[in-house]
Motif scaffolding. Structure first.
Motif, PDB file in Angstrom:
ATOM      1  N   LYS A 197      53.673  29.461  38.315  1.00  0.00           N
ATOM      2  CA  LYS A 197      53.142  30.496  38.911  1.00  0.00           C
ATOM      3  C   LYS A 197      51.885  29.920  39.667  1.00  0.00           C
ATOM      4  CE  LYS A 197      54.314  34.408  35.984  1.00  0.00           C
ATOM      5  NZ  LYS A 197      53.833  35.657  35.217  1.00  0.00           N
ATOM      6  N   ALA A 198      51.250  29.051  39.118  1.00  0.00           N
ATOM      7  CA  ALA A 198      50.079  28.277  39.855  1.00  0.00           C
ATOM      8  C   ALA A 198      50.980  27.471  40.760  1.00  0.00           C
ATOM      9  CB  ALA A 198      49.207  27.492  38.841  1.00  0.00           C
ATOM     10  N   ARG A 199      51.640  26.704  40.690  1.00  0.00           N
ATOM     11  CA  ARG A 199      52.638  26.013  41.696  1.00  0.00           C
ATOM     12  C   ARG A 199      52.812  26.841  43.057  1.00  0.00           C
ATOM     13  NH1 ARG A 199      55.629  23.376  38.908  1.00  0.00           N
ATOM     14  NH2 ARG A 199      54.624  21.525  38.613  1.00  0.00           N
ATOM     15  N   ARG A 200      53.606  28.377  42.738  1.00  0.00           N
ATOM     16  CA  ARG A 200      53.713  28.976  43.781  1.00  0.00           C
ATOM     17  C   ARG A 200      52.709  29.700  44.337  1.00  0.00           C
ATOM     18  NH1 ARG A 200      57.490  30.268  39.626  1.00  0.00           N
ATOM     19  NH2 ARG A 200      56.665  32.440  39.549  1.00  0.00           N
ATOM     20  N   GLY A 201      51.473  29.709  43.704  1.00  0.00           N
ATOM     21  CA  GLY A 201      50.242  30.262  44.197  1.00  0.00           C
ATOM     22  C   GLY A 201      50.141  31.877  43.730  1.00  0.00           C
ATOM     23  N   GLU A 202      50.838  32.112  42.588  1.00  0.00           N
ATOM     24  CA  GLU A 202      50.782  33.312  42.055  1.00  0.00           C
ATOM     25  C   GLU A 202      50.041  33.551  40.838  1.00  0.00           C
ATOM     26  OE1 GLU A 202      54.851  34.098  41.340  1.00  0.00           O
ATOM     27  OE2 GLU A 202      55.524  34.310  43.493  1.00  0.00           O
ATOM     28  N   PHE A 203      49.064  32.569  40.423  1.00  0.00           N
ATOM     29  CA  PHE A 203      48.475  32.745  39.365  1.00  0.00           C
ATOM     30  C   PHE A 203      47.044  32.395  39.522  1.00  0.00           C
ATOM     31  CE2 PHE A 203      46.453  29.952  35.741  1.00  0.00           C
ATOM     32  CZ  PHE A 203      46.371  31.028  34.873  1.00  0.00           C
ATOM     33  N   SER A 204      46.159  33.020  38.930  1.00  0.00           N
ATOM     34  CA  SER A 204      44.699  32.948  38.666  1.00  0.00           C
ATOM     35  C   SER A 204      43.820  32.998  37.612  1.00  0.00           C
ATOM     36  CB  SER A 204      44.018  33.704  39.884  1.00  0.00           C
ATOM     37  OG  SER A 204      42.569  34.028  39.844  1.00  0.00           O
ATOM     38  N   LEU A 205      43.022  32.091  37.483  1.00  0.00           N
ATOM     39  CA  LEU A 205      42.367  31.993  36.122  1.00  0.00           C
ATOM     40  C   LEU A 205      41.454  33.331  35.964  1.00  0.00           C
ATOM     41  CD1 LEU A 205      41.332  28.281  35.681  1.00  0.00           C
ATOM     42  CD2 LEU A 205      42.754  29.705  34.195  1.00  0.00           C
ATOM     43  N   GLY A 206      40.937  33.658  36.842  1.00  0.00           N
ATOM     44  CA  GLY A 206      40.042  34.802  36.856  1.00  0.00           C
ATOM     45  C   GLY A 206      40.412  36.061  36.123  1.00  0.00           C
ATOM     46  N   PRO A 207      41.585  36.640  36.213  1.00  0.00           N
ATOM     47  CA  PRO A 207      41.735  37.770  35.513  1.00  0.00           C
ATOM     48  C   PRO A 207      42.044  37.516  34.049  1.00  0.00           C
ATOM     49  CG  PRO A 207      43.281  37.779  37.652  1.00  0.00           C
ATOM     50  CD  PRO A 207      42.346  36.439  37.355  1.00  0.00           C
ATOM     51  N   MET A 208      42.766  36.355  33.838  1.00  0.00           N
ATOM     52  CA  MET A 208      42.951  36.035  32.492  1.00  0.00           C
ATOM     53  C   MET A 208      41.550  35.804  31.789  1.00  0.00           C
ATOM     54  SD  MET A 208      44.598  32.168  31.091  1.00  0.00           S
ATOM     55  CE  MET A 208      46.169  32.806  31.201  1.00  0.00           C
ATOM     56  N   LEU A 209      40.573  35.232  32.315  1.00  0.00           N
ATOM     57  CA  LEU A 209      39.195  35.095  31.901  1.00  0.00           C
ATOM     58  C   LEU A 209      38.520  36.415  31.654  1.00  0.00           C
ATOM     59  CD1 LEU A 209      37.668  31.707  33.589  1.00  0.00           C
ATOM     60  CD2 LEU A 209      38.079  32.265  30.851  1.00  0.00           C
ATOM     61  N   PHE A 210      38.403  37.234  32.452  1.00  0.00           N
ATOM     62  CA  PHE A 210      38.001  38.462  32.613  1.00  0.00           C
ATOM     63  C   PHE A 210      38.588  39.403  31.450  1.00  0.00           C
ATOM     64  CE2 PHE A 210      36.362  42.457  34.005  1.00  0.00           C
ATOM     65  CZ  PHE A 210      35.195  42.386  34.236  1.00  0.00           C
ATOM     66  N   ALA A 211      39.937  39.329  31.135  1.00  0.00           N
ATOM     67  CA  ALA A 211      40.520  40.185  30.134  1.00  0.00           C
ATOM     68  C   ALA A 211      39.814  39.603  28.724  1.00  0.00           C
ATOM     69  CB  ALA A 211      41.922  39.871  30.283  1.00  0.00           C
ATOM     70  N   LEU A 212      39.458  38.402  28.569  1.00  0.00           N
ATOM     71  CA  LEU A 212      39.097  37.950  27.358  1.00  0.00           C
ATOM     72  C   LEU A 212      37.667  38.118  27.302  1.00  0.00           C
ATOM     73  CD1 LEU A 212      41.025  34.573  27.022  1.00  0.00           C
ATOM     74  CD2 LEU A 212      41.434  36.661  25.659  1.00  0.00           C
ATOM     75  N   LEU A 213      37.076  38.095  28.347  1.00  0.00           N
ATOM     76  CA  LEU A 213      35.606  38.378  28.316  1.00  0.00           C
ATOM     77  C   LEU A 213      35.344  40.028  27.682  1.00  0.00           C
ATOM     78  CD1 LEU A 213      34.082  37.023  31.489  1.00  0.00           C
ATOM     79  CD2 LEU A 213      33.057  36.882  29.341  1.00  0.00           C
ATOM     80  N   ARG A 214      36.230  40.857  28.068  1.00  0.00           N
ATOM     81  CA  ARG A 214      36.212  42.151  27.710  1.00  0.00           C
ATOM     82  C   ARG A 214      36.473  42.376  26.541  1.00  0.00           C
ATOM     83  NH1 ARG A 214      40.137  45.554  30.914  1.00  0.00           N
ATOM     84  NH2 ARG A 214      38.955  47.281  29.787  1.00  0.00           N
TER      85      ARG A 214
END
Length: 405
Positions: free
Chosen positions: A378-395
């Motif tokens: 997904k990152a290769r296709r430009g469809e993945f961002s670390l931000g949402p993943m980190l924010f979900a874990l922060l919550r």
């Protein structure tokens, strides 16, 4: 007048090694000819938080200085003042005797003054035939000369920290305002994204604000609010509806329920593409392996489990973070080729963050290697961002702070 003799306190007052060192240091620093007593007093007042002093202790110090006749404190003059407790109390706005003794002890403990007690513990002075003071017992103000430059440096440091505090507070106020209004725009215009979830995240972050925040508190809140601002802004720019089969998923990610990495969209947002639109990879620049958008402190708050794999049980740099990720990669059963591919596509630091996030949710993932390969694709296709993943874990890892009654 100052002989360099190490003196001890009268009666049951204890003598400590720290007091001995302060007396020796004060004697050795006699090179400073003179200082303005009120300038030093202002520096001590500005640095009182670093010196462990309260406002009442400063009032007592002000009273002590008032008994020194000259404005300039000079090593050539007698630096011992010898007022009685009654006189000190009168000049310190009528402070109670118990509080006065406590404040004097604080000043001595902080190394602001030095006791020079008489044989019977009284404070007095002996004068010679010509009226000059030959010997005095009371409180020596010599540390104010010896440590004048130190107090000035502490005062400047405190002032700089206060500036950083105000800047961080102003930035947090602005980002908070922007996020609130951007979420309102998304909800009123019915734009792409789960804006109710975004609003819930916003309320949760605001609810954890401390009543009397410190600088680290403000920085932590600013990091979280800035990350939410980044995600909300990206949702606004997309301006597309979420796919119908993703209706139950929030833009900030949901829990992983199975190991089918082809169909799961956990921990990252998904949006429909306009007809004919091509995926454009998101450009996330790195500086010496450090993602610019994600401070290490934020990553460690979102993924605290990785900290125990650092040297000494903690992680203090991105190099240590990436080293710990290699260890966890092996524990999760992720193949070297899968991790190398992730490093090539995402960057070493970003891949390490992804591994840390996967390890944090390891109980919900049956195939860590397959999941990482899916994220890499997904990152290769430009469809993945670390931000949402980190924010979900922060919550998930943030504990709400109870407001005091």
């Amino acid at each position: 007048m100052e002989t360099g003799y190490i003196t001890t306190p009268f009666g049951r007052r204890p003598m400590t090694l720290a007091m001995v060192r302060r007396q020796v240091t004060t004697e050795q620093a006699a090179a400073a000819s003179s200082v303005d007593k009120w300038r030093v007093f202002r520096d001590v007042g500005d640095a009182r938080s670093r010196l462990g002093l309260q406002d009442r202790a400063l009032a007592v110090l002000n009273a002590l200085l008032s008994f020194f006749p000259a404005v300039e404190l000079s090593s050539e003059k007698n630096l011992i003042v010898f007022p009685s407790n009654a006189q000190l109390s009168a000049r310190a706005n009528g402070i109670a005797g118990t509080t006065l003794r406590k404040c004097l002890g604080m000043l001595v403990e902080a190394g602001i003054i030095i006791r020079k007690d008489s044989p019977n513990g009284k404070r007095y002075a002996r004068k010679g035939d010509e009226g000059d003071i030959e010997d005095a017992y009371g409180f020596s103000l010599a540390p104010l000369i010896a440590r004048a430059s130190e107090f000035a440096a502490l005062a400047q440091d405190v002032a700089a920290e206060q500036r950083r505090f105000r800047i961080a507070k102003d930035r947090l106020t602005i980002v908070r305002r922007d996020v609130r209004k951007l979420i309102t725009v998304g909800m009123e215009e019915k734009l792409a994204g789960d804006w109710a979830a975004a609003e819930a995240c916003f309320i949760e972050i605001v609810g954890r604000f401390a009543r009397r925040p410190t600088l680290p508190d403000l920085i932590a809140s600013l990091d979280e609010m800035s990350l939410l601002h980044e995600e909300v802004s990206r949702m606004l720019e997309t301006q597309e509806k979420i796919e119908k089969n993703d209706g139950n998923d929030i833009a900030f990610g949901c829990h992983i329920q199975n190991s089918n990495t082809e169909s799961c969209n956990e921990l990252e947002p998904r949006f429909e593409k306009k007809q004919g639109e091509k995926s454009v990879p998101t450009k996330r620049t790195e500086r010496k392996g450090e993602p610019e958008a994600f401070p290490l402190s934020m990553v460690l708050r979102a993924c605290p489990e990785i900290g125990s794999f650092g040297p000494g049980g903690s992680i203090g740099s991105w190099r240590e973070m990436m080293s710990a990720a290699v260890t966890i990669r092996s524990m999760l059963g992720v193949s070297p080729s899968a991790y190398e591919d992730a490093c090539e596509v995402m960057g070493q630091a970003a891949a390490a963050i992804a591994i840390a996030c996967i390890y944090e949710r390891a109980g919900h993932i049956n195939s860590a290697g397959g999941y990482l390969r899916d994220l890499t694709a997904k990152a290769r296709r430009g469809e993945f961002s670390l931000g949402p993943m980190l924010f979900a874990l922060l919550r998930a890892n943030s504990r709400p702070v109870r407001a005091s009654a």
